[in-house]
Design a protein around this motif. Sequence first.
Motif, short mmCIF file in Angstrom:
data_model
loop_
_atom_site.label_atom_id
_atom_site.label_comp_id
_atom_site.label_asym_id
_atom_site.label_seq_id
_atom_site.Cartn_x
_atom_site.Cartn_y
_atom_site.Cartn_z
N PRO A 110 61.79 -22.10 15.57
CA PRO A 110 60.62 -22.54 16.34
C PRO A 110 60.61 -24.03 16.68
N GLU A 111 61.27 -24.89 15.87
CA GLU A 111 61.29 -26.32 16.12
C GLU A 111 62.49 -26.76 16.95
N LEU A 112 63.39 -25.85 17.24
CA LEU A 112 64.64 -26.21 17.92
C LEU A 112 64.39 -26.66 19.35
N TYR A 113 64.91 -27.84 19.71
CA TYR A 113 64.82 -28.28 21.10
C TYR A 113 66.21 -28.50 21.71
N LEU A 114 67.26 -28.58 20.88
CA LEU A 114 68.60 -28.77 21.39
C LEU A 114 69.53 -27.72 20.76
N PRO A 115 69.72 -26.57 21.42
CA PRO A 115 70.58 -25.52 20.88
C PRO A 115 72.04 -25.85 21.12
N PRO A 116 72.96 -25.12 20.49
CA PRO A 116 74.38 -25.39 20.71
C PRO A 116 74.81 -24.99 22.12
N LEU A 120 70.93 -15.81 22.04
CA LEU A 120 69.82 -16.23 22.90
C LEU A 120 68.46 -15.74 22.40
N PRO A 121 68.33 -14.48 21.96
CA PRO A 121 67.02 -14.05 21.44
C PRO A 121 66.56 -14.85 20.22
N LEU A 122 67.51 -15.42 19.46
CA LEU A 122 67.12 -16.22 18.30
C LEU A 122 66.35 -17.47 18.72
N PHE A 123 66.57 -17.90 19.98
CA PHE A 123 65.93 -19.12 20.47
C PHE A 123 64.68 -18.83 21.29
N SER A 124 64.25 -17.59 21.34
CA SER A 124 63.12 -17.23 22.20
C SER A 124 61.82 -17.90 21.77
N SER A 180 61.72 -20.90 20.35
CA SER A 180 62.01 -22.31 20.18
C SER A 180 61.30 -23.16 21.24
N SER A 181 61.36 -24.48 21.04
CA SER A 181 60.79 -25.42 22.01
C SER A 181 61.94 -26.12 22.74
N LEU A 182 62.77 -25.34 23.39
CA LEU A 182 64.00 -25.86 23.99
C LEU A 182 63.72 -26.87 25.09
N GLN A 183 64.46 -27.98 25.06
CA GLN A 183 64.38 -28.99 26.12
C GLN A 183 65.66 -29.05 26.94
N ALA A 187 61.97 -16.47 30.48
CA ALA A 187 60.62 -15.98 30.74
C ALA A 187 59.62 -16.57 29.75
N LYS A 188 60.12 -17.09 28.63
CA LYS A 188 59.24 -17.75 27.66
C LYS A 188 58.83 -19.12 28.19
N ALA A 189 57.76 -19.66 27.65
CA ALA A 189 57.23 -20.94 28.14
C ALA A 189 57.93 -22.11 27.46
N HIS A 190 59.25 -22.23 27.67
CA HIS A 190 60.00 -23.33 27.07
C HIS A 190 59.76 -24.63 27.84
N PRO A 191 59.69 -25.76 27.15
CA PRO A 191 59.55 -27.05 27.84
C PRO A 191 60.90 -27.58 28.30
#
Length: 303
Positions: free
Chosen positions: A104-110, A123-127, A129-132, A155-159
């Motif tokens: 949930p706190e992840l903003y920079l995935p690999p 990808l579903p593991l990051f659904s 998250s707060s990806l930037q 489709a999620k509300a990622h920033p």
Amino acid sequence: MRSPSCSLVCPAFSVEAIRLVWKEVDDFQNLLGCLPRDIVSTKLSGPKSESTRTFLLVDFPNATEWSHVRSRANMIRELTFSDSDNYDPLLEVIQRHQINLTFPELYLPPPLRYGHQEIPILLPLFSASSLQKLEINFDGSNKRPVNKSMKTLLAKAHPLRRIEIGATSLPEEAARLPKLRELDLKFTGRDGERTEYSPGFESLVLLDTWGPYTSALAVACVLNSPNMEEVHMSLMGEIIGPRESLFQAIASMANLTSVSLTFYDSGIPQWADVEPLLSCRFMSKFSIMLGPSGLEVDDQVAD
């Protein structure tokens, strides 16, 4: 004294120290270290100089052990994977048993690149998250499941503020990301290329594309952002339709400051085609190149 060291002396520092330790995880293997050693095993394959480690679950963790992993995953903000590691079997177990493992706190995935068969599972593991930023490059046999996973993720509300994507087409969901500022597109093939997209990208500032002329034109024509500042395009293949179409689409971005276009395997744009860009009053950098030789197209254009 570092916070982790302080936590050994004063328990009051322990909570903050743990968060600092798990804020940046430079290898997914470290998260697996939260499980008992006899549960996870590795198997080496390939040449010794380029061997791959495959991670396997020898036994299925119990609820308490999974809870320990999840509590650490909840703290991670930056995560990377080693290119020489294969987590396919382990991730498939997580998916098959519907283990609730998210970041949930992840903003920079690999970065996720072609050949990572685990992409549709990752990808579903990051659904949640707060990806930037998202960097993903895929093609080949796993294209359909990756496309499906990408649509679900976007489709999620990622920033999300920046996307770097290599694919045969751009997922429509990307156009609706409310905070997306930078879009880097590498179209990986001409089969299945799209020539129509829905309007969007209302907050975009920078567009960088590499691929077929028709695909790049399709994206340029649907940009609704009033804040576009930079457009960089490397264009392959024949120019289809009126030559001025691309330049008119770019010229509609009134606040542009920088435009660079490189044409490969295509005709040479003429001054009349480029002229619409004169309406971009804030333009400070403008270049058009031809092919790999880097020859400037037209003296008038260069001026």
